[in-house]
Design an enzyme around this catalytic site. Structure first.
Site: not given
Ligand SMILES: Cc1ncc(COP(=O)(O)O)c(C=O)c1O
Lengths: 405, 124
Positions: A118, A200, A363
């Site tokens: 991500h 996740q 993302c």
């Molecule tokens: C694998 C992963 N890492 C990090 C995040 C980031 O999460 P947050 O937006 O709550 O900081 C997400 C959110 O979609 C994610 O799917």
């Protein structure tokens, strides 16, 4: 066994949106009444600031807030509550570590991450590396969407200072073999630090951070039935103890003089200013909810939903599924494309039947570039998902194909 | 049936008008929507004396909204004065499409107008 229809009764959104088919838990989960009530309880019954008041409601708020720290420590197998830092979200947790570790990086050091990350576990490292002019290696994935272990291990050497990778991919659904991977990485370089992005994972199966062997583990409350605006950083205590504060201000100090400041010990050293007190307390109720369900059952339900969805989706012509084909190796998320139909059009048409999926690069642009697709459609499943939800998805997709036929 | 995917939009998406390239374009431009992966390019043939667009082609990949918007716009553009095209607005595009759009889809619809305006600006 979990019965999604039974679970739905705990989620008031299903009463307000009677025909809702929510298949976007990967973006954020729905919230059960228990969590909403708990957050509300703080605001209605003891909405005082924490650590500051020598009066009963402040002490009650502080006690509730700190109790959640204990709950989380227990939930993920941390050694103590002192290793649990509350932040805004998983992204901030990663940035906190990137800033802390980043300060100690110097020319010649190397960072390793993967193409399936991500953006929140990619850009912080990339930017650190660019600013410090240090090498930044991005590990590949296999054609089945698993981490290319050989490639990753080949990038680890005695200059590697930081390795960051996800526990579960938010696109491919791949569950990385974190424990064995960490063993192999540490065998090559016992001094490198490893951050695992559990955004996740933490809400989907049992996590034991000490068993995994990582140094940092991060996740977000809003993806695990909890309120938005709260994230969790777990770090090994001695690492947190040696790390500089992330932000400065109130709550994180033990004494301030005109010419210097003494900081609190972890985790409070990293929690500057008034935190999202209600959110943290609400997260406690989410943890309770998951504990009552049982994480093994949660995982089982997701495997069941994913197998069912994979089977039906595979029967649709022109539909391509990304990631591991075996549901045992993946989380409850399925990204797909349909020949000649843009993901946004898929999502838009499904929305007219109240079916919520996600469309785009989720993302994870580097991943999509490597897969050579601009965007994918993504459906994800959780405790409230039923086979009827998946049937609705499949019916909706058939309609999409008809419209574009 | 979904309003957004009414017959005319689907028709332009499935059978884009003026799709392809010109042999000797006067001006060209392109743009993309990184977050959607949409790409669009346009080529215009302009009669300099009369300041009129005499021909146009477009190419691209994208969703039904961005592609049909581009296809319809190419039909609007032909034979029009440059000045009249420069003053085309978001509302003109929405009227042309004849659908209501949410903010997230608006940028898909407006990509074609942006590329057209960019091409016309490239002239000077
Ligand atoms: C694998 C992963 N890492 C990090 C995040 C980031 O999460 P947050 O937006 O709550 O900081 C997400 C959110 O979609 C994610 O799917």
């Amino acid at each position: 066994m979990i019965d999604g229809n039974q679970i739905k009764k705990d989620f008031p959104i299903y009463r307000h949106q009677p025909n809702l088919v929510y298949l976007d838990t990967t973006a954020t989960s729905l919230k059960p009444q228990q969590v909403i009530d708990k957050e509300n309880e703080y605001y209605t019954k003891y909405s005082a600031n924490i650590f500051r008041g020598i009066y009963k409601i402040s002490e009650k708020a502080t006690e509730e807030y700190e109790r959640v720290r204990e709950k989380i420590a227990h939930f993920i197998g941390a050694k103590s509550a002192g290793e649990i830092v509350f932040v805004r979200n998983a992204t901030e947790a990663i940035n906190l570590v990137a800033a802390g570790v980043g300060k100690t990086l110097k020319t010649g050091d190397e960072i390793v991450t993967t193409i399936m990350e991500h953006h929140s576990n990619f850009v912080p490292w990339q930017q650190r590396a660019l600013k410090k002019h240090i090498a930044y290696h991005v590990s590949r994935i296999t054609s089945e969407g698993k981490l290319d272990e050989k490639d990753l291990l080949g990038k680890i050497n005695n200059k590697t200072r930081m390795v960051a990778f996800t526990h579960v991919s938010n696109v491919l659904g791949t569950i990385n073999p974190v424990k064995t991977l960490i063993k192999k990485i540490k065998a090559k370089n016992p001094h490198c630090l490893i951050l695992v992005d559990g955004a996740q994972a933490a809400a989907h199966f049992k996590i034991d951070v000490r068993d995994l062997g990582c140094d940092f583990y991060v996740f977000s409350s809003h993806k695990m039935l909890g309120p938005t605006g709260v994230g969790v950083l777990w770090g090994r205590y001695e690492l947190l103890d040696n790390m500089n504060p992330y932000q400065y201000g109130g709550e994180m100090i033990s004494a301030v003089y005109v010419d210097r400041t003494e900081f609190k010990d972890p985790p409070h050293k990293f929690e500057a200013g008034t935190p999202h007190i209600a959110g943290v307390i609400g997260l406690g109720a989410a943890i309770d909810y998951l504990r009552v369900l049982g994480m093994d059952k949660v995982r089982q339900h997701e495997i069941e939903m994913t197998s069912y969805a994979l089977k039906l989706l595979r029967s649709l012509k022109g539909l391509k599924i990304y990631g591991p084909q075996n549901p045992e190796n993946r989380g409850g998320v399925i990204a797909f494309t349909i020949e000649r139909i843009h993901a946004h059009d898929i999502a838009q048409i499904l929305d007219s039947n109240n079916i919520c999926i996600r469309a785009g690069h989720h993302c994870a642009m580097p991943l999509h570039l490597s897969l050579d697709v601009a965007s994918t459609a993504r459906a994800s499943f959780y405790v409230y998902t039923t086979k009827e939800d998946i049937d609705a998805l499949v019916k909706g997709l058939k309609r999409v194909q008809e419209i574009f036929a | 049936m979904d309003d957004l995917y009414r017959e005319q939009i689907l028709d332009h998406y499935k059978h884009p008008r003026n799709f392809g390239e010109l042999d000797h374009p006067s001006v060209a431009s392109s743009d993309n929507l990184v977050s959607c992966g949409d790409q669009l390019s346009m080529q215009l043939l302009i009669e300099a004396k009369k300041q009129i667009v005499t021909d146009i082609r477009f190419q691209g990949i994208g969703c039904a909204i961005s592609m049909s918007s581009a296809s319809m716009l190419t039909e609007v553009v032909k034979g029009k004065k440059i000045h009249d095209l420069q003053t085309l607005t978001k509302d003109d595009i929405l009227k042309m499409l004849g659908v209501k759009l949410t903010p997230t889809r608006l940028k898909c619809a407006l990509l074609s107008l942006e590329v057209l305006h960019k091409a016309l600006n490239n002239m000077k």
